[in-house]
Design an enzyme around this catalytic site. Sequence first.
Site, mmCIF file in Angstrom:
data_model
loop_
_atom_site.group_PDB
_atom_site.id
_atom_site.type_symbol
_atom_site.label_atom_id
_atom_site.label_comp_id
_atom_site.label_asym_id
_atom_site.label_seq_id
_atom_site.Cartn_x
_atom_site.Cartn_y
_atom_site.Cartn_z
ATOM 1 N N ASN A 16 37.362 28.418 27.421
ATOM 2 C CA ASN A 16 36.322 27.401 27.590
ATOM 3 C C ASN A 16 36.337 26.927 29.050
ATOM 4 O O ASN A 16 37.301 26.302 29.506
ATOM 5 C CB ASN A 16 36.621 26.245 26.620
ATOM 6 C CG ASN A 16 35.616 25.120 26.705
ATOM 7 O OD1 ASN A 16 35.210 24.730 27.785
ATOM 8 N ND2 ASN A 16 35.241 24.584 25.555
ATOM 9 N N LYS A 19 36.818 23.075 29.781
ATOM 10 C CA LYS A 19 38.229 22.654 29.691
ATOM 11 C C LYS A 19 39.012 23.138 30.901
ATOM 12 O O LYS A 19 39.827 22.409 31.458
ATOM 13 C CB LYS A 19 38.893 23.302 28.463
ATOM 14 C CG LYS A 19 38.591 22.691 27.160
ATOM 15 C CD LYS A 19 39.496 23.408 26.152
ATOM 16 C CE LYS A 19 39.152 23.075 24.739
ATOM 17 N NZ LYS A 19 40.067 23.734 23.798
ATOM 18 N N ASP A 75 43.851 21.940 22.248
ATOM 19 C CA ASP A 75 42.928 21.958 21.117
ATOM 20 C C ASP A 75 42.351 20.560 21.010
ATOM 21 O O ASP A 75 43.082 19.564 21.066
ATOM 22 C CB ASP A 75 43.605 22.392 19.819
ATOM 23 C CG ASP A 75 42.564 22.875 18.823
ATOM 24 O OD1 ASP A 75 41.887 23.876 19.118
ATOM 25 O OD2 ASP A 75 42.387 22.231 17.761
ATOM 26 N N SER A 76 41.052 20.488 20.895
ATOM 27 C CA SER A 76 40.414 19.180 20.997
ATOM 28 C C SER A 76 39.239 19.097 20.049
ATOM 29 O O SER A 76 38.829 20.086 19.439
ATOM 30 C CB SER A 76 39.992 18.925 22.443
ATOM 31 O OG SER A 76 39.411 20.072 23.013
ATOM 32 N N PHE A 166 30.269 19.214 29.291
ATOM 33 C CA PHE A 166 30.153 20.347 28.366
ATOM 34 C C PHE A 166 30.237 19.832 26.930
ATOM 35 O O PHE A 166 30.482 18.647 26.697
ATOM 36 C CB PHE A 166 31.238 21.403 28.649
ATOM 37 C CG PHE A 166 32.654 20.918 28.408
ATOM 38 C CD1 PHE A 166 33.322 20.174 29.368
ATOM 39 C CD2 PHE A 166 33.323 21.213 27.225
ATOM 40 C CE1 PHE A 166 34.626 19.729 29.153
ATOM 41 C CE2 PHE A 166 34.631 20.782 27.004
ATOM 42 C CZ PHE A 166 35.274 20.034 27.972
ATOM 43 N N GLY A 167 30.067 20.768 25.997
ATOM 44 C CA GLY A 167 30.247 20.430 24.585
ATOM 45 C C GLY A 167 29.442 19.206 24.160
ATOM 46 O O GLY A 167 28.234 19.112 24.390
ATOM 47 N N TYR A 168 30.129 18.251 23.537
ATOM 48 C CA TYR A 168 29.481 17.064 22.966
ATOM 49 C C TYR A 168 29.329 15.920 23.983
ATOM 50 O O TYR A 168 28.995 14.803 23.600
ATOM 51 C CB TYR A 168 30.305 16.555 21.775
ATOM 52 C CG TYR A 168 30.287 17.438 20.548
ATOM 53 C CD1 TYR A 168 30.945 18.670 20.537
ATOM 54 C CD2 TYR A 168 29.645 17.041 19.381
ATOM 55 C CE1 TYR A 168 30.947 19.479 19.420
ATOM 56 C CE2 TYR A 168 29.645 17.846 18.244
ATOM 57 C CZ TYR A 168 30.297 19.063 18.275
ATOM 58 O OH TYR A 168 30.303 19.859 17.158
ATOM 59 N N ASP A 169 29.591 16.192 25.269
ATOM 60 C CA ASP A 169 29.532 15.126 26.278
ATOM 61 C C ASP A 169 28.206 14.342 26.281
ATOM 62 O O ASP A 169 28.215 13.132 26.499
ATOM 63 C CB ASP A 169 29.784 15.693 27.684
ATOM 64 C CG ASP A 169 31.265 15.928 27.951
ATOM 65 O OD1 ASP A 169 32.097 15.313 27.251
ATOM 66 O OD2 ASP A 169 31.585 16.715 28.857
ATOM 67 N N ARG A 195 41.612 14.291 27.276
ATOM 68 C CA ARG A 195 42.486 15.304 27.881
ATOM 69 C C ARG A 195 43.373 14.646 28.944
ATOM 70 O O ARG A 195 44.556 14.957 29.046
ATOM 71 C CB ARG A 195 41.610 16.406 28.483
ATOM 72 C CG ARG A 195 42.292 17.732 28.640
ATOM 73 C CD ARG A 195 41.293 18.864 28.769
ATOM 74 N NE ARG A 195 40.623 19.137 27.512
ATOM 75 C CZ ARG A 195 39.367 18.805 27.244
ATOM 76 N NH1 ARG A 195 38.611 18.229 28.146
ATOM 77 N NH2 ARG A 195 38.856 19.055 26.054
HETATM 78 P P1 ITT Z 1 39.539 27.310 23.593
HETATM 79 O O1 ITT Z 1 40.021 27.305 22.180
HETATM 80 O O2 ITT Z 1 39.346 28.681 24.175
HETATM 81 O O3 ITT Z 1 40.355 26.428 24.479
HETATM 82 P P2 ITT Z 1 37.244 26.052 22.416
HETATM 83 O O4 ITT Z 1 35.941 25.634 22.982
HETATM 84 O O5 ITT Z 1 37.217 26.998 21.257
HETATM 85 O O6 ITT Z 1 38.076 26.664 23.624
HETATM 86 P P3 ITT Z 1 38.485 24.059 20.722
HETATM 87 O O7 ITT Z 1 38.769 25.051 19.658
HETATM 88 O O8 ITT Z 1 39.580 23.108 21.104
HETATM 89 O O9 ITT Z 1 38.068 24.771 22.072
HETATM 90 O O10 ITT Z 1 37.177 23.288 20.315
HETATM 91 C C1 ITT Z 1 36.968 21.958 20.692
HETATM 92 C C2 ITT Z 1 35.509 21.721 20.960
HETATM 93 O O11 ITT Z 1 35.358 20.297 21.122
HETATM 94 C C3 ITT Z 1 35.101 22.347 22.262
HETATM 95 O O12 ITT Z 1 34.484 23.588 22.081
HETATM 96 C C4 ITT Z 1 34.184 21.314 22.895
HETATM 97 O O13 ITT Z 1 32.861 21.589 22.802
HETATM 98 C C5 ITT Z 1 34.507 20.018 22.183
HETATM 99 N N1 ITT Z 1 35.167 19.224 23.196
HETATM 100 C C6 ITT Z 1 36.485 19.155 23.471
HETATM 101 N N2 ITT Z 1 36.707 18.396 24.560
HETATM 102 C C7 ITT Z 1 35.492 17.991 24.970
HETATM 103 C C8 ITT Z 1 35.054 17.224 26.057
HETATM 104 O O14 ITT Z 1 35.881 16.741 26.955
HETATM 105 N N3 ITT Z 1 33.742 17.005 26.157
HETATM 106 C C9 ITT Z 1 32.869 17.514 25.279
HETATM 107 N N4 ITT Z 1 33.191 18.278 24.254
HETATM 108 C C10 ITT Z 1 34.504 18.515 24.092
#
Ligand code: ITT
Length: 207
Positions: A16, A19, A75-76, A166-169, A195
């Site tokens: 990711n 991250k 893992d987040s 990214f993600g849910y930001d 994080r």
């Molecule tokens: P890796 O396992 O390769 O590290 P992933 O995206 O699959 O990447 P996770 O399984 O930990 O990671 O999924 C957590 C999701 O939660 C991740 O894909 C993000 O979209 C979201 N997330 C985690 N931290 C975030 C952040 O700081 N801001 C926004 N979304 C976040």
Amino acid sequence: MPRKLTPGELIIATHNDGKLHEITALLGPYGVTPVSAGQLGLSEPAEIGTTFAENALIKARAAVAATGRVALADDSGLGVAALDGAPGVYTADWAEKRSFEGGPGRDWYMAMGKVEGKLAELGADVDRSARFFSTLALVWPDGHHGLFEGSVSGSLVWPPRGQKGFGYDPVFMIDGDTRTFAEMDPAQKQKIDHRADAFAKLVAAVF
Ligand code: ITT
């Protein structure tokens, strides 16, 4: 006594980029050069754990097995109070597109919409509080490991706001601020997010 991390390259067991950018910035002051599992072309292990800690260990151990070097994984996820903590450990899964939705990949707007749809079903005055969680797993080649957990409290906005992050930001607003994480300068977000909270505990233990 906790084991210390020596300066040099550190494998970051993530694919990711969002991250990776945050972890790279957090590691900057400690003389550690991150090399990601994605950059090394390592395959992604199945995240079959039921907790953030289990999945972080799965990812870090897979990278250690592939490289023979120390690895750090995160893992987040997002826990929404009114949804009993969902999507939680399944946060990334809620973004997975099915083949009829345009092929494999992740759609974060779909995922945010799914969360919002479930909140809407609970009524207009639903509790919109949420937490972001991060668990960092640091694993050495001899199997020794450390786990470091962080979280931040906030609330969900709708519609999504902001183009950064990214993600849910775009839907997460940390307590005490009026901007979503996606409206903040990334350099500021990464100092105050879940994080960073986990990372402060890692730093206290291993540097
Ligand atoms: P890796 O396992 O390769 O590290 P992933 O995206 O699959 O990447 P996770 O399984 O930990 O990671 O999924 C957590 C999701 O939660 C991740 O894909 C993000 O979209 C979201 N997330 C985690 N931290 C975030 C952040 O700081 N801001 C926004 N979304 C976040």
